[in-house]
Design a protein around this motif. Structure first.
Motif, PDB file in Angstrom:
ATOM      1  N   ARG A   1       0.004   1.042   2.285  1.00 35.22           N
ATOM      2  CA  ARG A   1       0.502   1.892   1.211  1.00 35.22           C
ATOM      3  C   ARG A   1       0.893   0.978   0.062  1.00 35.22           C
ATOM      4  O   ARG A   1       1.691   0.045   0.240  1.00 35.22           O
ATOM      5  N   PHE A   2       0.320   1.219  -1.113  1.00 36.19           N
ATOM      6  CA  PHE A   2       0.659   0.428  -2.294  1.00 36.19           C
ATOM      7  C   PHE A   2       1.395   1.298  -3.295  1.00 36.19           C
ATOM      8  O   PHE A   2       0.973   2.426  -3.547  1.00 36.19           O
ATOM      9  N   GLU A   3       2.467   0.768  -3.875  1.00 40.89           N
ATOM     10  CA  GLU A   3       3.156   1.460  -4.970  1.00 40.89           C
ATOM     11  C   GLU A   3       2.910   0.661  -6.245  1.00 40.89           C
ATOM     12  O   GLU A   3       3.324  -0.502  -6.350  1.00 40.89           O
ATOM     13  N   LEU A   4       2.227   1.290  -7.210  1.00 44.76           N
ATOM     14  CA  LEU A   4       1.907   0.626  -8.475  1.00 44.76           C
ATOM     15  C   LEU A   4       2.727   1.256  -9.594  1.00 44.76           C
ATOM     16  O   LEU A   4       2.645   2.472  -9.815  1.00 44.76           O
ATOM     17  N   GLU A   5       3.517   0.438 -10.287  1.00 44.35           N
ATOM     18  CA  GLU A   5       4.271   0.933 -11.443  1.00 44.35           C
ATOM     19  C   GLU A   5       3.365   0.804 -12.661  1.00 44.35           C
ATOM     20  O   GLU A   5       2.911  -0.285 -12.996  1.00 44.35           O
TER      21      GLU A   5
ATOM     22  N   LEU B   1     -10.164  -3.642  -5.026  1.00 50.14           N
ATOM     23  CA  LEU B   1      -9.189  -4.722  -4.865  1.00 50.14           C
ATOM     24  C   LEU B   1      -8.158  -4.430  -3.775  1.00 50.14           C
ATOM     25  O   LEU B   1      -7.792  -5.312  -2.998  1.00 50.14           O
TER      26      LEU B   1
ATOM     27  N   VAL C   1      -1.153  -9.119  -5.483  1.00 51.04           N
ATOM     28  CA  VAL C   1      -2.012  -8.044  -5.996  1.00 51.04           C
ATOM     29  C   VAL C   1      -1.746  -7.831  -7.484  1.00 51.04           C
ATOM     30  O   VAL C   1      -2.684  -7.720  -8.288  1.00 51.04           O
TER      31      VAL C   1
ATOM     32  N   ALA D   1      -3.397 -10.443  -9.461  1.00 51.00           N
ATOM     33  CA  ALA D   1      -4.860 -10.398  -9.432  1.00 51.00           C
ATOM     34  C   ALA D   1      -5.425  -9.286 -10.304  1.00 51.00           C
ATOM     35  O   ALA D   1      -6.510  -9.419 -10.864  1.00 51.00           O
ATOM     36  N   LEU D   2      -4.691  -8.169 -10.432  1.00 51.41           N
ATOM     37  CA  LEU D   2      -5.212  -7.001 -11.170  1.00 51.41           C
ATOM     38  C   LEU D   2      -5.670  -7.352 -12.582  1.00 51.41           C
ATOM     39  O   LEU D   2      -6.815  -7.064 -12.938  1.00 51.41           O
TER      40      LEU D   2
ATOM     41  N   LEU E   1      -8.870  -9.243 -12.871  1.00 48.31           N
ATOM     42  CA  LEU E   1     -10.070  -8.466 -12.560  1.00 48.31           C
ATOM     43  C   LEU E   1     -10.272  -7.314 -13.541  1.00 48.31           C
ATOM     44  O   LEU E   1     -11.075  -6.414 -13.300  1.00 48.31           O
TER      45      LEU E   1
ATOM     46  N   ILE F   1      -0.482  -2.488 -15.292  1.00 47.56           N
ATOM     47  CA  ILE F   1       0.303  -2.310 -14.067  1.00 47.56           C
ATOM     48  C   ILE F   1       1.438  -3.325 -14.107  1.00 47.56           C
ATOM     49  O   ILE F   1       1.192  -4.532 -14.122  1.00 47.56           O
TER      50      ILE F   1
ATOM     51  N   SER G   1       4.048  -3.628 -11.891  1.00 53.31           N
ATOM     52  CA  SER G   1       4.534  -4.122 -10.605  1.00 53.31           C
ATOM     53  C   SER G   1       3.803  -3.432  -9.458  1.00 53.31           C
ATOM     54  O   SER G   1       3.400  -2.266  -9.560  1.00 53.31           O
ATOM     55  N   VAL G   2       3.596  -4.172  -8.378  1.00 48.61           N
ATOM     56  CA  VAL G   2       2.941  -3.630  -7.189  1.00 48.61           C
ATOM     57  C   VAL G   2       3.799  -3.995  -5.985  1.00 48.61           C
ATOM     58  O   VAL G   2       4.286  -5.123  -5.887  1.00 48.61           O
ATOM     59  N   ARG G   3       3.996  -3.043  -5.097  1.00 46.06           N
ATOM     60  CA  ARG G   3       4.618  -3.353  -3.820  1.00 46.06           C
ATOM     61  C   ARG G   3       3.727  -2.819  -2.702  1.00 46.06           C
ATOM     62  O   ARG G   3       3.144  -1.749  -2.813  1.00 46.06           O
ATOM     63  N   GLN G   4       3.612  -3.617  -1.648  1.00 43.55           N
ATOM     64  CA  GLN G   4       2.733  -3.223  -0.550  1.00 43.55           C
ATOM     65  C   GLN G   4       3.534  -2.919   0.702  1.00 43.55           C
ATOM     66  O   GLN G   4       4.367  -3.712   1.135  1.00 43.55           O
TER      67      GLN G   4
END
Lengths: 85, 85
Positions: free
Chosen positions: A42-46, A66, B22, B25-26, B29, B34, B36-39
């Protein structure tokens, strides 16, 4: 800032050793009645700014290229959570 | 067979190196915007029989003790998907 949540799961035909390990551990720890477990991500993207259809399509592309491995994983859902602080 | 989906995320105060990787990397690519990302993790549990409140409480306990590490992770949601084949 809106948040987009990306759900990734192993494809149904792919073996999932992590899920199998969890499924085997559950009854040992007293949790019965679970026939199968599969583990995904599960990814949370702001996201900066508004989540338009264009942004969402762009993110769907990012999710399939990705955030997941399309050979073994599916992006099962892409959710938008608006109106967060 | 009903399915219970368990969503686990790293606690907000915990560093998330996978998410940071991630997020870094965004833009490389071509995916901008974005911040912030949390996994985290997503578990799909196939439950034998009906998902009563008792079963759900039992599963919540399993989620917080076995599916997540309560020191660094939160169970952010527990969803029931009924009526599946």
């Amino acid at each position: 800032m809106p948040r987009v949540v990306v759900h990734v799961m192993p494809k149904p035909e792919i073996l999932d050793p992590q899920g199998k390990a969890v499924a085997a551990a559950l009854p040992r720890l007293g949790f019965e009645g679970i026939s199968s477990v599969r583990q995904g991500k599960r990814f949370e993207l702001e996201v900066e700014g508004e989540v338009t259809d264009e942004v969402l399509n762009h993110l769907r592309e990012a999710a399939t290229t990705l955030l997941s491995n399309p050979v073994i994983e599916d992006v099962v859902a892409l959710e938008v959570e608006e109106g967060r602080a």
